[in-house]
Design a protein around this motif. Structure first.
Motif: not given
Ligand code: MN
Length: 429
Positions: A314-317, A175-178, A424-429, A399-403
């Motif tokens: 991991s980052t988005r990049k 689930t994405p984390v805001k 798992r969780g990914m940060i979203v802005g 940062e946003d997009g980091d997992e």
């Protein structure tokens, strides 16, 4: 231990026999899944890279059997409430269906589906969530940053410290984390401001799932505490450090913690974890002994668990450049100052009632070495020592997009290796 722990037993599900597989026959973790967008979901068991649809099996084949009857329910709570004898009977029945040479093999095979075809849901309804603070290394690290003059408060070695978290914001892995907003005041500023968290962090934790609860007013003595825990999962207690630093005194964590907590979808039973039990943390010379209600021979001898816990990042990049997730830490759950038994005994010592499906977080699992620190706060020392990444990027906080990916496993000479899968969780802005 019993025949379900025999490391020699293989499954006819061949992927379960692969070295390094998290879900061999000796594990048999419980979860709730649904075929993608297909139905409301039901209880399943992970075996190799497959899910065994226990709900459908129980409905079609085994509903008259006591060990499977409660597994037709949409969530695990009624099964959790049934207690260790029922859990153990179900585990043994599952072993008999899934081991090599099982006479029902062809029939059971119709109830398997690839893990990649299913979506995992919350395995149980969680009524209450309590988070402890059971690593003395974590408590000392955090204390050193937040209160340099007074890192470890004098109650720490007497009281298993905890706080009541928020059950409504617990989410399943993936689930994405805001990114939360909140009030924060840098030490250099005169007054606080409100805005997006600038020091977002993870906390690597192990979660205990309560089985049978206790009646209000009736404490669970330490000698019985282990029977009240059904199993464990991985848990990420996402934390807003800037908000936390400003709000936490005098009543403890609040909005810095309750915006999201992620858990891994498969609950590994305490019975499966039996071979990896180990002695409780050896208190250094000079530390007080636990008070009598927190001291018990069995718990001291076998109350801790030898579990390896890794954090990957991991980052988005990194994902765009196909760089594999980087391992940030590697620690062991045996380094905790308090056992889950002591946490349950303490939690109920005033008569507070636990309920089936409650989540008890261990607190951040940090060890004695830098490699074993279970949060970015500790790894970067509140941003003073940023982490360098293979893409040339660096991180102090998320940062946003980091997992963030947690993995956990147990292995010991003479026993099978079993794992928890991922949280798992990914940060979203
Ligand atoms: Mn925590």
């Amino acid at each position: 231990m019993n025949e379900t722990h025999d490391p020699q037993t293989k499954s006819w599900v061949t992927s379960a026999n692969q070295p390094g597989c998290d879900f061999p026959l000796q594990n048999l973790p419980f979860g709730v899944f649904r075929r993608k967008n297909h139905d409301d979901g039901g209880i399943g068991i992970a075996i190799g890279d497959q899910v065994f649809d226990v709900r459908a099996w129980a409905r079609d084949q085994g509903k008259s059997s006591a060990e499977f009857a409660l597994l037709t329910e949409p969530r695990l709570n009624p099964f959790l409430a049934a207690g260790p004898q029922v859990w153990s009977a179900a585990r043994k029945a599952l072993l008999l269906l899934l081991r090599e040479g099982a006479p029902q093999r062809e029939l059971v095979a119709r109830y398997l589906d690839s893990v990649s075809n299913v979506e995992m849901l919350m395995p149980m309804t969680i009524s209450d969530y309590t988070d402890f603070y059971a690593s003395v290394f974590h408590a000392t690290n955090v204390g050193s940053m937040f209160r340099p003059d007074n890192p470890l408060l004098p109650n720490y070695k007497w009281v298993p410290i905890g706080y009541h978290g928020r059950a409504s914001s617990i989410v399943i892995s993936g689930t994405p984390v805001k990114r939360p907003s909140g009030q924060r005041k840098p030490t250099t500023a005169e007054t606080p401001t409100f805005g997006p968290c600038a020091q977002l962090d993870y906390e690597l934790e192990v979660g205990a799932i309560v089985g049978q609860g206790n009646a209000l007013g009736e404490p669970i003595p330490l000698k019985n505490a282990a029977q009240h825990i059904f199993g464990l999962c991985l848990s990420n207690d996402w934390s807003a450090r800037d908000v936390q630093a400003w709000e936490y005194q005098p009543l403890g964590p609040f909005l810095a913690k309750n915006f999201a907590t992620s858990i891994s979808p498969w609950i590994v039973s305490m019975e499966a974890l039996e071979p990896y039990r180990t002695a409780a943390f050896k208190r250094p010379e000079g530390d007080p002994q636990p008070l009598p209600y927190l001291a018990e021979e069995q718990d001291q001898q076998h109350g801790a668990l030898d579990l390896w816990l890794d954090v990957y990042f991991s980052t988005r990049k990194m994902r765009e450049e196909k760089v594999a997730p980087l391992r940030l830490s590697h620690g062991n759950f045996r380094d905790m100052y308090w056992t889950f038994g002591q946490m349950v005994a303490h939690h109920t010592s005033n008569g507070c009632n636990l309920q089936p499906g409650d989540l008890i977080g261990s607190g951040t699992v940090s060890g004695n070495t830098k490699k074993a620190r279970g949060s970015l706060l500790e790894l970067t020392w509140r941003g003073a020592e940023p982490i360098s990444l293979p893409t040339g990027e660096s991180r102090k906080f998320l940062e946003d997009g980091d997992e963030v990916i947690f993995r956990g496993y147990a292995e010991r000479e003479g026993h099978a290796r079993i794992g928890f899968g991922e949280c798992r969780g990914m940060i979203v802005g």
